[in-house]
Design an enzyme around this catalytic site. Structure first.
Site, PDB file in Angstrom:
ATOM      1  N   ASP A 201       2.665 -11.371   4.568  1.00 50.56           N
ATOM      2  CA  ASP A 201       4.066 -11.545   4.959  1.00 50.56           C
ATOM      3  C   ASP A 201       4.957 -10.505   4.256  1.00 50.56           C
ATOM      4  OD1 ASP A 201       6.004 -13.475   6.289  1.00 50.56           O
ATOM      5  OD2 ASP A 201       6.774 -13.541   4.253  1.00 50.56           O
ATOM      6  N   GLU A 275       2.253  -7.333   7.696  1.00 49.53           N
ATOM      7  CA  GLU A 275       3.503  -7.405   8.445  1.00 49.53           C
ATOM      8  C   GLU A 275       4.416  -6.367   7.806  1.00 49.53           C
ATOM      9  OE1 GLU A 275       7.296 -10.275   9.540  1.00 49.53           O
ATOM     10  OE2 GLU A 275       6.507 -10.209   7.520  1.00 49.53           O
TER      11      GLU A 275
HETATM   12  C1  GLC Z   1       8.233 -13.053   7.683  1.00 48.53           C
HETATM   13  C2  GLC Z   1       7.849 -14.303   8.428  1.00 48.53           C
HETATM   14  C3  GLC Z   1       9.095 -15.081   8.721  1.00 48.53           C
HETATM   15  C4  GLC Z   1       9.758 -15.446   7.414  1.00 48.53           C
HETATM   16  C5  GLC Z   1      10.021 -14.217   6.572  1.00 48.53           C
HETATM   17  C6  GLC Z   1      10.336 -14.574   5.168  1.00 48.53           C
HETATM   18  O1  GLC Z   1       8.986 -12.178   8.442  1.00 48.53           O
HETATM   19  O2  GLC Z   1       7.119 -13.971   9.568  1.00 48.53           O
HETATM   20  O3  GLC Z   1       8.832 -16.237   9.474  1.00 48.53           O
HETATM   21  O4  GLC Z   1      10.966 -16.099   7.650  1.00 48.53           O
HETATM   22  O5  GLC Z   1       8.885 -13.390   6.506  1.00 48.53           O
HETATM   23  O6  GLC Z   1       9.187 -15.059   4.529  1.00 48.53           O
END
Ligand code: GLC
Ligand code: CA
Length: 535
Positions: A201, A275
């Site tokens: 994440d 991500e």
């Molecule tokens: C990422 C997750 C999202 C979350 C954010 C903070 O983007 O996919 O759902 O709110 O991180 O952790």
């Protein structure tokens, strides 16, 4: 000889645990619920599942606010349930990816509670980003949270702490060796429990620079970072080139260390996908250099219009950029943070695009419900739970629409999802989208996905590069037909609202929609549809 790495061209099915299937009638999905439906998942033809967070959490941000990363939140079950899920998945031949959240903890994590009680500049505070207020009492800098409002919250003794997201999600200080050690412990914990890898994440966010300096245009930057704000692309790109808290060089040191840890598990072939929303796009390739992570999400298709020239551009670029570091791209049309693809680009368009994308080289990610052609839920403001809705005082509607529970059976809400009240309301019209209903309809999105994924593993995995067909490359300029060849398969997508006659011979393996006719040696490809032909 070592077999081909399992993740290279895997199809990964993303499960948002709270919305998948409820085993105990409390209206929220849970781990035993997922285990109960693993055969359904396997039958889709996917290779792996990625589970969004199910760790101990006050659930202010859908579990991305982790209070204990090495335990299961009671709403989802317990560690035994996690073990059972993993071993059942493995029995079925499905790999399991856990979601690791290294940018921040929940404010309920014991470290943050300790930090609040500790002195300024103490080791307990040094695990986070605590700073004194400016002389006039304002926060240390002018950064804006990604969920709206200031990125700093003041504590009782006057110091501020940094949170790029909600105030309940304090950012961790990755210069602290304790933070590093703790995450290595968490990675090992889940690997030892049996998971096959991780989705990381906010992988681009861990290292911050110039933390005590103001940004020249924090509001502009904040808009540029929001996908729902339209902006001239040059203006956006110029702003994105100035983010002081994303994509800093230091993050790569962390992933180099993690890679060694993953590799120490040897033939388990542990993998990790980042991500990473970065700019310019070439920067994404740094995350998948040979000594770093295995995959990085490509978010282009999450926001792309259904436009041939645009799609050609982003797909081609992603393949080329990844090739420079010997990696394959990843493709995602939906996830838990963005509007569902069927709502965003339309029903037929989303079928066509999915079929097209499943034939591309690399890995495909499918967000649970996408295989049903599910639209976003229709929600009232008083149903909403996303912190971005509250922090922006309702200006940002938030991501709840894509998180409404899945419809399984029956004619009315909660459509077999639960025997209780679903945590977000499910619309009456969803009876057409139930698994039960789509099972029995040969033309359903569900059966399209099943057919396509079975054919993909038969004909398209490990078949090497894609060759754009001449007509498509030129055609891309007027955006109506995209076509390529991989191995013995030719793929074409008609983006126009008219039938197109194309020169395609061979056996039609699958089409996204409508009836294919062949007349005078030409194949008539219905409007807004895709096709795979074998020759
Ligand atoms: C990422 C997750 C999202 C979350 C954010 C903070 O983007 O996919 O759902 O709110 O991180 O952790
Ligand atoms: Ca439950």
């Amino acid at each position: 000889m070592k077999s081909r790495l399992w993740w290279k061209e895997a199809v990964v099915y993303q499960i948002y645990p709270r919305s998948f299937y409820d085993s105990n009638s409390d209206g929220e999905g849970d781990l035993p619920g997922i285990t109960a439906k693993l055969e359904y998942v396997k039958a889709l033809g996917v290779d792996a599942i990625w589970l969004s967070p199910f760790y101990t959490s006050p659930n202010k941000d859908g579990g991305y606010d982790v209070a204990n990363p090495r335990d299961v939140d009671p709403r989802f079950g317990n560690l035994t349930d996690a073990k059972i899920l993993i071993s059942r998945a493995h029995e079925l031949g499905l790999r399991v990816l856990a979601d690791i959240v290294p940018n921040h903890f929940s404010d309920q994590h014991v470290w943050f509670q300790e930090a609040l009680k500790a002195e300024p500049n103490s080791p307990a505070r040094n695990r986070f980003h605590f700073y004194d207020a400016r002389p006039d009492g304002t926060p240390p800098n002018n950064w804006i949270s990604l969920f709206g409002g200031p990125a700093w919250t003041q504590t009782l003794d006057g110091q501020y702490y940094l949170h790029l997201f909600d105030s309940s999600q304090p950012d961790l200080n990755w210069e602290s060796s304790e933070v590093n050690d703790d995450f290595e412990k968490t990675l090992r914990f889940w690997l030892d429990l049996g998971v096959d890898g991780f989705r990381i994440d906010v992988a681009h966010g861990l290292v911050k620079e110039n933390i005590l300096e103001n940004h020249p245009d924090p509001q502009g930057l904040s808009n540029a970072l929001r996908l729902d704000v339209d902006m001239d692309s040059e203006v956006r790109n110029n702003l994105l080139a100035t983010v002081p808290f994303f994509d800093r060089q230091g993050v790569h040191e962390i992933y180099r260390r993690w890679r060694k840890l993953f590799d120490s598990y040897g033939d388990r072939d542990v993998m990790a996908v980042a991500e990473a929303w970065v700019h310019p796009p070439v920067n994404a390739t740094r995350y998948v250099r040979a000594d770093e992570l295995h995959q990085v999400f490509n978010f282009d298709l999450l926001t792309a219009p259904f436009d041939g020239a645009f799609l050609f551009e982003v797909i081609d670029r992603s393949i080329e950029l990844n090739a420079t570091v010997g990696a394959l791209p990843t493709w995602a049309l939906s996830n838990h943070d963005s509007p569902r693809v069927a709502s965003r680009i339309g029903e037929l368009e989303s079928r066509a695009l999915a079929l097209f994308v499943f034939a591309l080289p690399g890995s495909a990610y499918v967000y649970a419900g996408q295989e049903l052609g599910l639209p976003d839920g229709e929600l009232h403001d008083n149903d909403r739970q996303d912190p971005s809705f509250f922090r922006s005082k309702g200006e940002i509607k938030g991501r709840d629409g894509a998180r409404v529970p899945l419809p399984w059976t029956g004619e009315s809400s909660p459509f077999g999802f639960s025997a209780g009240d679903p945590w977000l309301p499910m619309s009456k019209s969803w009876k057409v989208f139930t698994v039960e209903n789509e099972n029995s309809d040969p033309e359903s999105v569900l059966n399209l996905y099943r057919n396509a994924l079975a054919l993909r593993s038969q004909h398209l995995v490990n078949t090497g590069d894609l060759i754009w067909l001449e007509s498509a490359v030129h055609g891309a300029k007027n955006a109506n037909l995209l076509s390529f060849r991989r191995g013995s398969i030719t793929v074409a997508m008609n983006l126009s609202s008219q039938v197109q006659e194309i020169d395609l011979s061979g056996k039609v393996l699958v089409q996204s929609y409508g009836k294919i006719e062949i007349a005078n040696g030409k194949l008539h490809l219905p409007a807004l549809s895709s096709i795979w032909c074998l020759s």
